[in-house]
Design a protein around this motif. Sequence first.
Motif, PDB file in Angstrom:
ATOM      1  N   LEU A   1      -1.620  -6.779  -9.629  1.00  0.00           N
ATOM      2  CA  LEU A   1      -1.626  -5.319  -9.751  1.00  0.00           C
ATOM      3  C   LEU A   1      -1.215  -4.892 -11.155  1.00  0.00           C
TER       4      LEU A   1
ATOM      5  N   HIS B   1       0.805  -1.217   0.000  1.00  0.00           N
ATOM      6  CA  HIS B   1       0.000   0.000   0.000  1.00  0.00           C
ATOM      7  C   HIS B   1       0.843   1.275   0.000  1.00  0.00           C
TER       8      HIS B   1
ATOM      9  N   LEU C   1       2.078   0.369  -4.624  1.00  0.00           N
ATOM     10  CA  LEU C   1       0.979   1.084  -5.271  1.00  0.00           C
ATOM     11  C   LEU C   1       1.362   2.524  -5.661  1.00  0.00           C
TER      12      LEU C   1
END
Length: 1353
Positions: free
Chosen positions: A996, A955, A959
Amino acid sequence: MRGEASDLCFDCLDQRINSDFSDQIVFAYGVSDSPLPFGSSAVVKVSDSSEEFSASSSCESTSSQFILEYLRKEEHGCLANYVDRCVVGNREGGNSNDAVESDEYLDCSSSGSQVIEDDDDTENITCGSVTCKHSGSFSCWRTIAALLPIAQISKCSASELQKLAFSFLYDCPEDQILASLHRLIDGKSSGQATHSFLRLLGLPLSEEKRKLQCFRHPNLSPVLGLLTSSDCLVSVLPKAPYTLENILHYSPCAIKSEWHRNFMIYQLLSGLAHLHGLRVSHGNICPSSILLSDSLWSWLKIYSKPDLGSGDADSSASRRRWCVEDCYSYGLYADLKISSHLDWQTHFDNWWRGELSNFEYLLVLNKLAGRRWGDHTFHPVMPWVIDFSKKPENDSNSGWRDLRKSKWRLAKGDEQLDFTYSTFEFPHHVSDECLSELAVCSYKARRLPLSVLRKAVRSVYEPNEYPSDMQRLYDWTPDECIPEFYCDPRIFCSLHPSMSDLAVPPWANSPEEFIRFHRDALESPHVSSLIHHWIDIIFGYKMSGEAAITAKNVMLSSSEPTVPRSVGRRQLFFRPHPVRLGFSREKEQSRNELEMHTFHGFGVDNKRSVILQADDYLEETEEASAFSDHAAHLSPKYHLHENLVESPLHVSYSENTKKVNTSLPGTSKNKGLSSRISLNYLLEHMEVRDEASTELQELLQWRQDFCTGNFSKDIAGDIFSIGCVLAELYLMKPLFNSVSLANYLEGGDLPELIKELPPPTQVLVEACIEQDWRRRPSAKSLLDSPYFSATVRSAHLFAAPLHLLAKGQTRLCYAASFAKQGVLKAMGTFVAEMCAVYCLPLVTTPLSDDECELAYVVLKEFTKSLTPMAVQRLVLPSIQKILLTTGYSHLKVSLLQDSFVRELWNQIGKRVYLEMIHPLVISNLYNSPDKISASAASVLLIGSSEELGAPVTVHQTILPLISYFGKGICTDGIDVLVRIGRLLGVNFIVKQMLPLLENVVCFCIDLSSMKKPEPVHSWCSLALTDCLITLDGLVALISDELLIHELTKGRLCLHVRVLMQKNLELRVLQFAATSLMSICQRIGQEMTALHVLPQLKELFDEFAFSEKSADASDSLSWKIRTAEQNFHPESPIKNRMDLVLLLYPSFASLLGMEKLRQNCPTWLLLEQYLLKHHNWKWEYTGRSSRYSMEARPVLNKGPTSKHTPKMLLNGSGRSVPQLQGLRNSNHLKPHIHVPVEGQEAVLNPLVHEPWSWFPSPVACWDGIDIGRFGNPKDEHRWKIRASVLSSARAYHGALRSLVVSEDECTVFASGIDPGFKGSVQKWELASLSCVSSYHAHEEVGSLYYYSFLTISA
């Protein structure tokens, strides 16, 4: 305040500055204590156009502000004599100090009377019982030298002023003092300068048996220079950002706590103790004379009183005498009755009774609100009283402006204001300013320089955009008016040829007539009866609370109330302003109604009418009196000039005050004091032990026991002023006004406000304002009182050297060395936090590498010494600013080291780090970052990921980095993703990172298929490229088994999805194709055929059946491209069909042609396309071969014999000699034909023939000759189409060789027939038919030899 006799009008002051310093010094605005534009000080801008500035390579183009204060020599005789003596000393080759120190007995009076001999040791800087006939504070040359130790004295000129500015900004005259203190901290010899300076701060040290050096106290404002002209002295001071008056009026929350209030008073007392040690009183201590820096460090402005006082009686004459002859501005304000010596209550009473005009009273209110003449950002404000629709009349409301509403409300309308109030995050109706800089400059556009207009109004000067007449000006602006439209006709006259004069209304014949009418309108009964409503809106109770909401006058509040401000809206009144006496419309209307009722019903009763008028008068008088008492804080009193109480019990004490010791604090010859100073001695006095808060009983005991001060009335008056300032810091309103001060002096009644003070502060204030001036404590006694805690003393001793006029590097060295020696630990956490605001700004300026090391020490030591909350509030903003700097920074690289970050983690915790610092670390990996900084940031992110754990890393690191795809992420950023994947393992890659990346690819694919602007599609291509690069790096970390397992899910065939998109850039498609082939080579033939080729079926079908359209659209571009450069797999492709050349040959090499054809139904069409457009054909060589994209030029040599064949061409179109062709025939490779330089391709983009390699008639050919040797034949220039070389359709098998005979009419072709046997055919090109052929040859390689023999025969 200075007498008005010393003031000039600002126009004359501007002219005087221009005359003394030329136009190189820009007049900004005047500084005045008066509501009128008169004063003797001005803020000026000193540019860097002098030689001194330009000679310095480190000097940037700056424009610095300074204050010039004009002092008349006839009013400052002592100072003038001192300056004249120094100028003479300079001419004789000495310096100012030598000129002063050469005299043991100094004459201070203008009459030349000799002073009393100094009773003290002549080595001391004080002068014993020196007296002066004048009342000025500068009563001795030695005292002046001690007060102005860094002042340079010279003649008035622009060059001299620029030298002072340069010295202040770059030479830093007090740098040596701080450098000496730094040497002491490092354990080196520091010299006498350190000893003298620390004694100046009050450190108990014994006096050396030598002359003490004079240094400026850090809490006294620096006087940079004294420039002399024929009749004036000009003192030069740096302009401070704020005054204490600014803070109290506009941002009181900037003084954050009780400790900060006490620390500010301690600074003032420390500077005042130095003045009193010189037996000099300040005489004007008030909030406006206390200057503050950005960090709210206090400077007490040195105030020079005139030697000869001047009363109000002759002030006008004196003012006119100093202004130029026939001064225009003097005539504008000559009849005004306001004075800087009168308080607000006096002005209010005069206005209410009709003795003071509306114009004058509004100027007084502007002065109380802090507004300044000439400062366009904070100019005095006046109301628009007419709307210019028609000439107004007193008996009609037509033509008058509604004073019950603000001009902003009249211009915008209630509906818009209601919408603004209800929809914005911070509800408001108006901005925080009723008169903007834009409006002021537009009003005064015809009188201002164009440079000012370009800066404040619009960068491109367009004169037609400025309103041309008063009606348009009023309709255009939502802001209020300025005083010039009521007093100065010059505002209508333009100084610019391109801009016309401002036109007056049609009912005025000239600007002068309009000014008279406009002023009369302001003083009219109509305006006088309504002006109090306007005052309530601009200065009064309608600025806040429910009244502001009702009046639609809620201002936009500051988002940062603790940030100091130098300008703003000050609310003067908190209850409705009373109407002017005799102008109350409501009472007048009620009286008229009562009189009409009496007349019609009972007749006229004159006696009753008189009684009613008397009652109304009493009611209005009571209302005005109550309002005056309510606003008494607008008449503050801080000092006593007369009527100091003298007790008969202390008469003898007063007579003996001249015989006592009045030397500087800490300079008395006391025994038991240390004569040597060391680092340990400093740390001992800075150490703060655990102590409780100040006990009230202890402070009461101090007040009872302290020794009364041995000083004069003037010095006692300074202590009184300090007590008033201390009380106001707590009360946020003045302790005394004119009425309460008079009551206190007469009856000893303390103001009721004093009871609102904290008990310890109340004790100290009562001691300072003691009625009997002899019973007041000295500044030194106040400094030693238990009221000030050890934290205050320690903070002052540490921070005072940082506020010397020293270089940033020297201050940084001092702070770093002292912190490294443990001073922060000795002072304690709280004091370190208070001192951080003085040190941390030093680390955020541009620094050299050596300075960066010092800055790193400062940041590290404060991080270790402060509490977690303090680190978060103070240190982290500095680190954020450093990490946000662009380019290389040695300090930034140091902060990105793992060791510092872990210390930061230990102090503030990982959560705060992730919120405030971690995003800035990541920001160093995109948008063209510095390579070294990016490398350091990448190492830090990789090292911290394991400790942060997988969820946090995803996170907080992965990301955000993925979000920078397509936004300029550097290679180090992508490397971070790959190396984090390696660090956290294959399972993390498969379960966290690959999904992702898959989402990114799918999102970009979906976005690229939409109709979006070009920047969006460009971002999609860049993001896909970054994503595919990351994917390649991660795939390399996965085992073959896991790779195959993921492949069965279709996840790793994201490349195929990319290849299927028609809207992506070609470079993305090329990279996807290359990456796909890398994966296929790794998983092998079987897995490629099983999992990859089926997904490519749709893509190959698209290529196979789009050949015709591609041929028409791309063949011309292909012709040009192949003529320009050789084609390699790494070369950028020019169209989408080039992907066939990248994919099909690669799969053929990997899988073999047979397996490829089995899995690709359109293989024949694809191979035909490759053969036709790229001359590619597959050859079986008995082993796995790799296709070659190497371009080989055609040999261009003439024949060596008559029977030598014209050329021997292999499948690539390359000329092969006989022997070489025989040697290389065993290992044939597919080649791509690329023409030699300057040779065009042989495809006609306009003609589409069926699949045949036969040539068309010569008439339809527009190509060039291929392989002609010798002289061309004129009758038949035979041209062979490219289909002869690229098409295999007409040949039964694979074409291998082509030989053209000498006559260019016969062609021999050799190759493999469908039965994989050798075949040679003879073609007559004239008849377009095969003449003969030879089949069933066992070895293909011998076909070349047979063809050669046939031609030779």
